[in-house]
Enzyme design. Structure first.
Site, mmCIF file in Angstrom:
data_model
loop_
_atom_site.group_PDB
_atom_site.id
_atom_site.type_symbol
_atom_site.label_atom_id
_atom_site.label_comp_id
_atom_site.label_asym_id
_atom_site.label_seq_id
_atom_site.Cartn_x
_atom_site.Cartn_y
_atom_site.Cartn_z
ATOM 1 N N ARG A 135 0.320 -3.072 -8.624
ATOM 2 C CA ARG A 135 -0.859 -3.426 -7.826
ATOM 3 C C ARG A 135 -1.573 -2.148 -7.416
ATOM 4 N NH1 ARG A 135 0.590 -5.772 -2.646
ATOM 5 N NH2 ARG A 135 -0.079 -3.781 -1.817
ATOM 6 N N GLU A 155 -3.654 3.344 -2.811
ATOM 7 C CA GLU A 155 -2.364 3.652 -3.427
ATOM 8 C C GLU A 155 -2.133 2.786 -4.649
ATOM 9 O OE1 GLU A 155 0.831 2.982 -0.682
ATOM 10 O OE2 GLU A 155 0.434 0.853 -0.500
ATOM 11 N N ASN A 157 0.987 0.742 -6.525
ATOM 12 C CA ASN A 157 2.366 0.280 -6.328
ATOM 13 C C ASN A 157 3.018 -0.032 -7.662
ATOM 14 O OD1 ASN A 157 2.256 -0.225 -3.244
ATOM 15 N ND2 ASN A 157 0.443 -1.244 -4.056
ATOM 16 N N SER A 162 3.735 -6.955 -3.493
ATOM 17 C CA SER A 162 3.882 -8.290 -2.912
ATOM 18 C C SER A 162 2.557 -8.996 -2.684
ATOM 19 C CB SER A 162 4.670 -8.188 -1.613
ATOM 20 O OG SER A 162 4.103 -7.195 -0.809
ATOM 21 N N LYS A 338 4.037 8.884 -4.068
ATOM 22 C CA LYS A 338 2.752 9.375 -3.541
ATOM 23 C C LYS A 338 2.379 10.716 -4.154
ATOM 24 C CE LYS A 338 3.451 7.371 0.986
ATOM 25 N NZ LYS A 338 3.799 7.747 2.361
ATOM 26 N N LYS A 405 -0.966 12.289 5.432
ATOM 27 C CA LYS A 405 0.071 11.292 5.156
ATOM 28 C C LYS A 405 1.375 11.981 4.809
ATOM 29 C CE LYS A 405 -2.815 7.619 3.270
ATOM 30 N NZ LYS A 405 -2.918 6.618 2.207
ATOM 31 N N GLU A 409 8.553 8.756 0.785
ATOM 32 C CA GLU A 409 8.305 7.336 0.565
ATOM 33 C C GLU A 409 8.750 6.525 1.776
ATOM 34 O OE1 GLU A 409 6.625 6.338 -2.148
ATOM 35 O OE2 GLU A 409 6.609 8.465 -2.647
ATOM 36 N N GLY A 410 7.967 5.521 2.108
ATOM 37 C CA GLY A 410 8.325 4.571 3.147
ATOM 38 C C GLY A 410 8.571 5.222 4.491
ATOM 39 N N ARG A 491 -6.709 -8.107 1.646
ATOM 40 C CA ARG A 491 -6.087 -8.067 2.966
ATOM 41 C C ARG A 491 -7.071 -7.466 3.944
ATOM 42 N NH1 ARG A 491 -0.626 -4.947 2.181
ATOM 43 N NH2 ARG A 491 -1.967 -3.967 0.622
#
Ligand code: NAG
Ligand code: NAG
Ligand code: NAG
Length: 515
Positions: A135, A155, A157, A162, A338, A405, A409-410, A491
């Site tokens: 995505r 970004e 994915n 999801s 990233k 940022k 990750e995460g 979204r």
């Protein structure tokens, strides 16, 4: 852009009784069609629902948000090129190794993933096919009302992309309202007036999984085959996943799908003692019933939180070294780091060839289409680009155009605009390289009303478009066997919160009304 009809505001001003009716319709439609999540603990405590039987509506906009048609078409038209680009990155082990080396110090998680890949490489991969359900996320950038809007990538994915299952349902909901409830209070809001694009995300993502399943089952199998969804447990966003699962089963040739909590991988699966190393799934209710896993679809395992101990890493290794087609493989997951996005999007001097030519032929016109979606992203390291970026980041004026940022990750929160210089100055300079600096995207002003936990929130919103893509390729021959654009996600979040994500409790589901 189409002229909007005389001073009709959009979304329309609702009389309280109109809002009440709309909310009642949405609440029922959502539950009846699985536009739902398990309730957050803040809404229903665990004690109030000990059997886990309750579901609640997903936060959703009352109206489809206006979205520039040219941007929507731009995003859809380059998805196949993006799929190909990321398949090509996943095939370039040397490139990924350089990336990993650059971030290994600040990111243990990436380092561990790389170790799993190395172990399997040493033994030899048995499965050459690799599946991506991708995505690509964008925001519309338009700094002045006169400027032509363009999309800028937020970004990309490569694992656990999801909301595809819920997104189809959201566009169906808005279509349903356009023929049922909207006309009751505003004549102008009928389907004929609203251009609501079809959204095939559930079907298309299922088709991607099916293409891998079909490729796997073409060769000889030792047991009946299945697809495994590797999941978190508990999972609040379960209905999103169920929609995909049901789509695979409702087909004229249904596929057996099992949900496997990641933590149970080593008890529920084993590797056949053959040179092919088939992954076997043992039915929990009857362990003597064995399936051969054709495809492993990860909806867990994307962040460090899913690997609390060594056995979780053994579980990932067991899947990676098996013959099952992985969605994604470790290399494909790493392609979504990233740092990769930053390396692709760091501006090069004009004499320099685009880094994209490492992955795509220089004459391929899609290179420009991809580059048009890049936002400038800089490392904060010792390279020339990094040195430049450090100056921008601590400049009290220039920092206003950027977001900082974490590279990891995460992990961690983003730091915006004028908060960047004091934040960096509070850290030793040796730590700066664990961040990247990204130009801020300026979205056009949009208004909408969000229904969340039964209450309405109205005001300025920011919309993020995601375009799904499915791609099946052969790592050894580099041949692409399936490459499709696979529907979209919109979204929307309040324009005051700077973190997104419906499941995280900030954003809401939406669909596009093209303008
Ligand atoms: C391309 O850019 C890199 C990094 O900025 C630099 O080291 C290299 O010399 C450049 N190559 C050319 C041909 O300009
Ligand atoms: C996978 O690729 C390797 C290397 O090219 C090749 O030797 C092997 O036969 C391939 N395996 C399958 C099942 O096609
Ligand atoms: C998968 C899915 O929900 N597809 C729907 C997308 O929208 C069209 C038009 O409303 C529907 O016919 C599809 O069923």
């Amino acid at each position: 852009m189409a002229p909007s009809r005389a001073a009709e505001p959009y979304p329309p001003n609702l009389h309280p009784s109109e809002a009440e009716q709309l909310v009642a319709t949405i609440k029922d439609w959502s539950i009846a069609h699985g536009l739902a999540v398990r309730p957050p603990p803040a809404v229903i405590s665990a004690e109030a629902d000990p059997q886990g039987i309750l579901a609640t509506t997903v936060p959703v906009t009352l109206f489809p948000s206006p979205f520039p048609r040219i941007c929507f078409e731009q995003a859809k038209s380059i998805q196949k090129a993006y799929n190909k680009l990321y398949a090509s990155i996943a095939q370039d082990e040397g490139f990924l190794e350089e990336i990993v080396q650059q971030i290994i110090e600040v990111d243990d998680f990436i380092a561990e993933l790389w170790q799993v890949h190395l172990k399997v490489k040493e033994e030899g991969y048995v499965q050459n096919l690799s599946l991506g359900l991708f995505r690509s996320d964008y925001m519309v950038h338009q700094s002045t009302a006169e400027e032509i809007p363009t999309i800028k990538q937020v970004e990309f994915n490569t694992i656990a992309s999801s909301f595809g299952g819920l997104s189809s349902q959201t566009s169906k909901l808005h279509k349903y309202l356009a023929v049922s409830d909207y006309p009751l209070f505003k004549k102008s809001l009928q389907t004929t007036e609203l251009d609501l694009p079809e959204n095939q995300s559930t079907k298309s993502l299922a088709l991607g999984l099916r293409s891998a399943y079909d490729a796997y089952t073409k060769s000889e199998n030792i047991h009946p085959c299945c697809i495994i969804f590797v999941v978190q447990d508990p999972e609040r966003n379960i209905f999103d996943q169920r929609h995909l699962e049901y789509e695979l089963q409702q087909h004229k040739s249904p596929i057996s799908v099992f949900r496997l909590p990641f933590a149970e991988t080593l008890t529920r699966t084993s590797i056949a003692e053959t040179s092919k190393r088939q992954l076997l799934y043992h039915l929990p209710s009857n362990p003597s019933k064995v399936f051969e896993v054709a495809v492993v679809y990860f909806r867990a395992g994307y962040g460090p939180g899913d690997y609390p101990d060594a056995s979780a890493w053994n579980a990932r290794l067991q899947i990676e070294r098996s013959n099952a087609i992985k969605c994604p493989t470790i290399l494909t997951q790493l392609a979504g780091a990233k740092k990769v996005q930053q390396v692709l999007a760091t501006p090069t001097s004009s004499s320099n060839l685009s880094i994209l030519t490492r992955f795509i032929e220089a004459e391929d016109p899609s290179i420009h289409g991809l580059e048009d979606t890049f936002t400038n992203i800089f490392p904060l390291d010792d390279t020339p680009a990094g040195q430049e970026a450090r100056k921008l980041a601590i400049d009290p004026e220039k920092c206003k155009g950027y977001v900082l940022k974490p590279q990891r990750e995460g992990g961690g929160n983003n730091i915006y605009r004028t908060a960047i210089p004091p934040f960096l100055k509070s850290l030793p300079e040796t730590h700066w390289k664990s961040f990247i600096l990204m130009e801020i995207i300026i979205p056009p002003p949009v208004k909408n009303i969000i229904l969340r936990n039964g209450a309405l929130e109205q005001g300025g919103v920011i919309c993020e478009l995601g375009v799904y893509g499915t791609c099946l390729w052969d790592q050894a021959t580099k041949k692409i066997l399936h490459n499709e654009e696979a529907g979209y996600l919109l979204r929307t979040k309040g324009d005051k919160s700077e973190e997104g994500g419906v499941a995280a409790g900030f954003g809401s589901m939406d669909s596009c009304r093209l303008v």
